[in-house]
Structure formats: structure tokens, C-alpha cells
Design a protein around this motif. Structure first.
Motif, PDB file in Angstrom:
ATOM      1  N   ASP A 112       0.813  -1.228   0.000  1.00 14.19           N
ATOM      2  CA  ASP A 112       0.000   0.000   0.000  1.00 14.19           C
ATOM      3  C   ASP A 112       0.843   1.273   0.000  1.00 14.19           C
ATOM      4  N   ASN A 113       2.133   1.146  -0.368  1.00 15.38           N
ATOM      5  CA  ASN A 113       2.980   2.343  -0.391  1.00 15.38           C
ATOM      6  C   ASN A 113       2.486   3.357  -1.417  1.00 15.38           C
ATOM      7  N   SER A 114       1.812   2.867  -2.461  1.00 16.75           N
ATOM      8  CA  SER A 114       1.330   3.765  -3.512  1.00 16.75           C
ATOM      9  C   SER A 114       0.194   4.666  -3.031  1.00 16.75           C
ATOM     10  N   LYS A 115      -0.321   4.396  -1.838  1.00 14.46           N
ATOM     11  CA  LYS A 115      -1.400   5.214  -1.287  1.00 14.46           C
ATOM     12  C   LYS A 115      -0.888   6.246  -0.276  1.00 14.46           C
ATOM     13  N   ILE A 116       0.433   6.290  -0.115  1.00 17.59           N
ATOM     14  CA  ILE A 116       1.011   7.216   0.866  1.00 17.59           C
ATOM     15  C   ILE A 116       1.650   8.390   0.138  1.00 17.59           C
ATOM     16  N   ALA A 117       1.040   9.544   0.237  1.00 16.27           N
ATOM     17  CA  ALA A 117       1.562  10.727  -0.442  1.00 16.27           C
ATOM     18  C   ALA A 117       2.862  11.182   0.201  1.00 16.27           C
ATOM     19  N   GLY A 118       3.877  11.433  -0.645  1.00 14.53           N
ATOM     20  CA  GLY A 118       5.126  11.991  -0.145  1.00 14.53           C
ATOM     21  C   GLY A 118       6.179  10.982   0.252  1.00 14.53           C
ATOM     22  N   LEU A 119       5.929   9.685   0.082  1.00 12.15           N
ATOM     23  CA  LEU A 119       6.917   8.684   0.499  1.00 12.15           C
ATOM     24  C   LEU A 119       8.227   8.842  -0.276  1.00 12.15           C
ATOM     25  N   TYR A 120       8.137   8.997  -1.604  1.00  7.62           N
ATOM     26  CA  TYR A 120       9.350   9.142  -2.409  1.00  7.62           C
ATOM     27  C   TYR A 120      10.079  10.449  -2.088  1.00  7.62           C
ATOM     28  N   TYR A 121       9.318  11.435  -1.652  1.00 10.38           N
ATOM     29  CA  TYR A 121       9.915  12.734  -1.324  1.00 10.38           C
ATOM     30  C   TYR A 121      11.020  12.582  -0.283  1.00 10.38           C
ATOM     31  N   HIS A 122      10.815  11.694   0.683  1.00 10.18           N
ATOM     32  CA  HIS A 122      11.809  11.510   1.738  1.00 10.18           C
ATOM     33  C   HIS A 122      13.124  10.990   1.179  1.00 10.18           C
ATOM     34  N   PHE A 123      13.048  10.105   0.177  1.00 11.38           N
ATOM     35  CA  PHE A 123      14.273   9.608  -0.454  1.00 11.38           C
ATOM     36  C   PHE A 123      14.954  10.706  -1.259  1.00 11.38           C
ATOM     37  N   PHE A 124      14.168  11.380  -2.100  1.00  7.71           N
ATOM     38  CA  PHE A 124      14.736  12.423  -2.962  1.00  7.71           C
ATOM     39  C   PHE A 124      15.342  13.556  -2.138  1.00  7.71           C
ATOM     40  N   LYS A 125      14.668  13.934  -1.054  1.00  7.90           N
ATOM     41  CA  LYS A 125      15.162  15.014  -0.202  1.00  7.90           C
ATOM     42  C   LYS A 125      16.513  14.636   0.409  1.00  7.90           C
ATOM     43  N   ARG A 126      16.616  13.431   0.959  1.00  5.55           N
ATOM     44  CA  ARG A 126      17.841  12.989   1.613  1.00  5.55           C
ATOM     45  C   ARG A 126      18.988  12.888   0.611  1.00  5.55           C
ATOM     46  N   LEU A 127      18.700  12.348  -0.577  1.00  5.12           N
ATOM     47  CA  LEU A 127      19.739  12.203  -1.599  1.00  5.12           C
ATOM     48  C   LEU A 127      20.219  13.565  -2.092  1.00  5.12           C
ATOM     49  N   ALA A 128      19.285  14.467  -2.327  1.00  4.91           N
ATOM     50  CA  ALA A 128      19.666  15.804  -2.785  1.00  4.91           C
ATOM     51  C   ALA A 128      20.444  16.542  -1.707  1.00  4.91           C
ATOM     52  N   TRP A 129      20.014  16.384  -0.459  1.00  3.47           N
ATOM     53  CA  TRP A 129      20.679  17.047   0.648  1.00  3.47           C
ATOM     54  C   TRP A 129      22.137  16.594   0.761  1.00  3.47           C
ATOM     55  N   ASP A 130      22.393  15.323   0.459  1.00  2.00           N
ATOM     56  CA  ASP A 130      23.742  14.773   0.540  1.00  2.00           C
ATOM     57  C   ASP A 130      24.524  14.926  -0.764  1.00  2.00           C
ATOM     58  N   GLY A 131      23.945  15.635  -1.736  1.00  2.00           N
ATOM     59  CA  GLY A 131      24.662  15.909  -2.977  1.00  2.00           C
ATOM     60  C   GLY A 131      24.774  14.730  -3.925  1.00  2.00           C
ATOM     61  N   VAL A 132      23.828  13.786  -3.819  1.00  2.00           N
ATOM     62  CA  VAL A 132      23.849  12.608  -4.697  1.00  2.00           C
ATOM     63  C   VAL A 132      23.096  12.926  -5.986  1.00  2.00           C
ATOM     64  N   VAL A 133      23.767  12.735  -7.116  1.00  2.00           N
ATOM     65  CA  VAL A 133      23.143  12.945  -8.421  1.00  2.00           C
ATOM     66  C   VAL A 133      22.567  11.615  -8.902  1.00  2.00           C
ATOM     67  N   MET A 134      21.257  11.567  -9.085  1.00  2.00           N
ATOM     68  CA  MET A 134      20.612  10.340  -9.557  1.00  2.00           C
ATOM     69  C   MET A 134      20.651  10.303 -11.077  1.00  2.00           C
ATOM     70  N   TYR A 135      21.167   9.213 -11.620  1.00  2.00           N
ATOM     71  CA  TYR A 135      21.220   9.077 -13.076  1.00  2.00           C
ATOM     72  C   TYR A 135      19.855   8.680 -13.621  1.00  2.00           C
ATOM     73  N   GLU A 136      19.172   7.835 -12.859  1.00  2.00           N
ATOM     74  CA  GLU A 136      17.842   7.398 -13.308  1.00  2.00           C
ATOM     75  C   GLU A 136      17.070   6.829 -12.123  1.00  2.00           C
ATOM     76  N   VAL A 137      15.760   6.827 -12.236  1.00  2.00           N
ATOM     77  CA  VAL A 137      14.887   6.268 -11.205  1.00  2.00           C
ATOM     78  C   VAL A 137      13.982   5.224 -11.853  1.00  2.00           C
ATOM     79  N   ILE A 138      13.874   4.078 -11.212  1.00  3.24           N
ATOM     80  CA  ILE A 138      13.028   2.990 -11.707  1.00  3.24           C
ATOM     81  C   ILE A 138      12.134   2.541 -10.557  1.00  3.24           C
ATOM     82  N   SER A 139      10.875   2.256 -10.845  1.00  5.08           N
ATOM     83  CA  SER A 139      10.023   1.769  -9.761  1.00  5.08           C
ATOM     84  C   SER A 139       9.000   0.774 -10.286  1.00  5.08           C
ATOM     85  N   THR A 140       8.659  -0.165  -9.414  1.00  7.16           N
ATOM     86  CA  THR A 140       7.536  -1.063  -9.639  1.00  7.16           C
ATOM     87  C   THR A 140       6.581  -0.821  -8.465  1.00  7.16           C
ATOM     88  N   THR A 141       5.537  -1.593  -8.353  1.00  8.30           N
ATOM     89  CA  THR A 141       4.552  -1.332  -7.309  1.00  8.30           C
ATOM     90  C   THR A 141       5.157  -1.343  -5.914  1.00  8.30           C
TER      91      THR A 141
END
Length: 218
Positions: free
Chosen positions: A165-194
Motif C-alpha cells: 500500500d505504499n502507492s497510497k502514501i503521499a510523499g513517500l518518495y519525497y523523503h528519499f529524494f530530499k535525503r539524496l539531494a541534501w547529501d549531494g547525490v546525483v541520480m542518473y535514473e529512477v526505476i520503480s515497480t509497485t
């Protein structure tokens, strides 16, 4: 008619770090209001006083996802294993009438490999094939008549198993993106399944990216 409050909201939405700091009460409202005088005045096409902006800042209600709701905390606590796969190559190919046939040949070869990393994503104009670098020569041969838009070697994938049921939680991915950006990590690509989320990074970022995601989980 647009108001000062509308302008404040528009600015904060485009600056999540600022929005989060505001929600945690670690922002000097007076200083921020002065900083926003010029952009908000430009947006409204009239002079705006810092006091009006400060009032709008104090009344601003950030999204519930920023205030660590019980549902969000539970989801983060229930994140599954983190898996790292290295020695990967990303092929970006222009879509064509022959790409599917060539992709089928690649799949036939993959069946004989021992647990290779493989993902394929087809967009409107281009497709991405991410695969273990040991198969690079084979892939290049099968895509020889295709239009290669980019080939990037030296990549690593970090995958996280997500709770049901992670797909029903608004903002879950935001926590990952925020932490990665804060630490200066450049993401080359993002892939996701359910129930699985994978980021692709260049090898120089893999240790920092793993640590950042580990911090989200902990």
C-alpha cells in the motif's frame, strides 16, 4: 485574484527544503519575509510590505506529509531490504519499428544468464535498457541498427523493497529524494515497480547514496 498567501505557497512548493524548515519552526520569519519582498512584489506587480508576507508565512499550513504523520512513519519503519548491484550499463535507444524484435533477442540471451540485472522502460520517444555490463558487447551488437542516444557505463543500482500500500502514501518518495539531494547525490535514473524503488547512480555516488537511504530507513 492572486494574494500574498497564494504567492507564498507557490514559492514554498517549489523549494521543499525551505518548506520543511518552515514546518519545523527553524526559520527566521522576519528575515525570510524581507527576502521574499522582491519576488512576491514581481508576482503581484505591486509593492508588498514584509509584514504582509510574514503574516502569510505564519498562517501557511505545510502538507501533512511533511509533518511525519503516523502513516508515513509506519511506512518508513517497514521499508524492506536495501540491495546494491554494481557494474551496470544504461543504453538509451530511440524507439523504432524494429526495437521490439531486437529486444526479444536480448531477452532470449538473458534467460541463459545467471541472475543478471536487467530493466527495460519504453517511453513515448525513447527506451532505456539497463543491464549488467558483462553483456555490453552482446547488447551493442543487437542494437547495432538502432539509434543509440546515450550509453553510460560505470553505474550502480540501489533497490529498496517498499511496504504494501505504499502507492497510497503521499510523499513517500519525497523523503528519499530530499535525503539524496541534501547529501549531494546525483541520480542518473529512477526505476520503480509497485513495491520496489530503485535509483541508478554513477559509481562515485554509490556509497553516499546507500548511506543516505539507510538514514531514511533508520
Amino acid at each position: 485574484m492572486k494574494t500574498v498567501s497564494n504567492c507564498v505557497e507557490d514559492i514554498l512548493i517549489t523549494q521543499p527544503y525551505l518548506e520543511e524548515a518552515l514546518s519545523r519552526n527553524i526559520i527566521n520569519f522576519s528575515a525570510l519575509a524581507i527576502e521574499l519582498v522582491e519576488p512576491i512584489s514581481d508576482m503581484l506587480k505591486k509593492e508588498v510590505k514584509p509584514g504582509a508576507i510574514m503574516m502569510a508565512l505564519r498562517r501557511y499550513n505545510p502538507p501533512a506529509t511533511l509533518s511525519n504523520s503516523v502513516k508515513m512513519k509506519k511506512a518508513i519503519q517497514n521499508l524492506g531490504d536495501i540491495t546494491v548491484r554494481s557494474n551496470l550499463t544504461d543504453f538509451t535507444v530511440k524507439n523504432s519499428d524494429t526495437l521490439i524484435d531486437n529486444h526479444t533477442k536480448i531477452l532470449e540471451r538473458i534467460k541463459s544468464e545467471s541472475k543478471p540485472f536487467y530493466t527495460f522502460t519504453r517511453g513515448i520517444h525513447e527506451s532505456n535498457l539497463i543491464i549488467s555490463s558483462s553483456l555490453n558487447d552482446f547488447i551493442k551488437d543487437k542494437l547495432e541498427k538502432e539509434t543509440l542516444l546515450a550509453v553510460q557505463e560505470g553505474l550502480s543500482a540501489i533497490s529498496i523493497n517498499l511496504p504494501q500500500d505504499n502507492s497510497k502514501i503521499a510523499g513517500l518518495y519525497y523523503h528519499f529524494f530530499k535525503r539524496l539531494a541534501w547529501d549531494g547525490v546525483v541520480m542518473y535514473e529512477v526505476i520503480s515497480t509497485t513495491n520496489e524503488f530503485t535509483i541508478l547512480v554513477e559509481d562515485e555516488y554509490v556509497d553516499k547514496a546507500f548511506t543516505a537511504i539507510k538514514r531514511v530507513k533508520s
